[in-house]
Enzyme design. Sequence first.
Site, PDB file in Angstrom:
ATOM      1  N   HIS A  71       0.852  -1.180   0.000  1.00  0.00           N
ATOM      2  CA  HIS A  71       0.000   0.000   0.000  1.00  0.00           C
ATOM      3  C   HIS A  71       0.893   1.237   0.000  1.00  0.00           C
ATOM      4  CE1 HIS A  71      -2.848  -2.596   2.704  1.00  0.00           C
ATOM      5  NE2 HIS A  71      -2.811  -3.039   1.464  1.00  0.00           N
ATOM      6  N   TYR A 134       2.703   2.299  14.061  1.00  0.00           N
ATOM      7  CA  TYR A 134       3.089   3.259  13.035  1.00  0.00           C
ATOM      8  C   TYR A 134       2.457   4.620  13.293  1.00  0.00           C
ATOM      9  CZ  TYR A 134      -1.297   1.679  10.830  1.00  0.00           C
ATOM     10  OH  TYR A 134      -2.603   1.340  10.572  1.00  0.00           O
TER      11      TYR A 134
END
Length: 191
Positions: A71, A134
């Site tokens: 992605h 993240y």
Amino acid sequence: MAVATTEFTARETEIPGLLIFDITSIGDERGWFQEKFHRAKLVAAGLPESFEVVQTSVSYNRQAGVTRGFHAEPWDKYISVVAGQVFCAFLDLRRGENFGRVVTVEIDNGRAVFLPRGVANSFQTLVDDTYYLYSVNRHWSADQYDEYVFVNLADPEVGVHWPIPLDKAVISERDRGHVPLADARPFEASA
């Protein structure tokens, strides 16, 4: 008693802007302490000053073999692991001479990665109970989904050798259905 400083050391990669950081810990008989993200120290080590975190998320992965990606998203991302270990593959999908370039690295709690927008990320858990953390500089929104660029994890042109074969991995149907690199449009930077 083991003692270490809490400094960051950066390494550049073959993908421009993709940085790998080694992170040290302070440990003793109780366990360890670690600065996962310390803006001033990371910037001194090479993190772009323009990276301002607005959202931090955690992906809990129950078993080894969970595989996600590729992605390329409309934000920069700083990735680390709190517990567990992952094999990461990064794919440059930005328009230009590096389009299609791949870098792989294993990440555990002693390593982190910064990737600029337009570089696709993917990962595969190597152990059970992995926590993948993240931070990004733009809020996630379903409205931005059309800005993403996706590529199939199994594309032989990309050539990633996954530690756990993809036919034995846990992969979402959406990730299985992404297009090969030859059919992917280059990522276009947005404001």
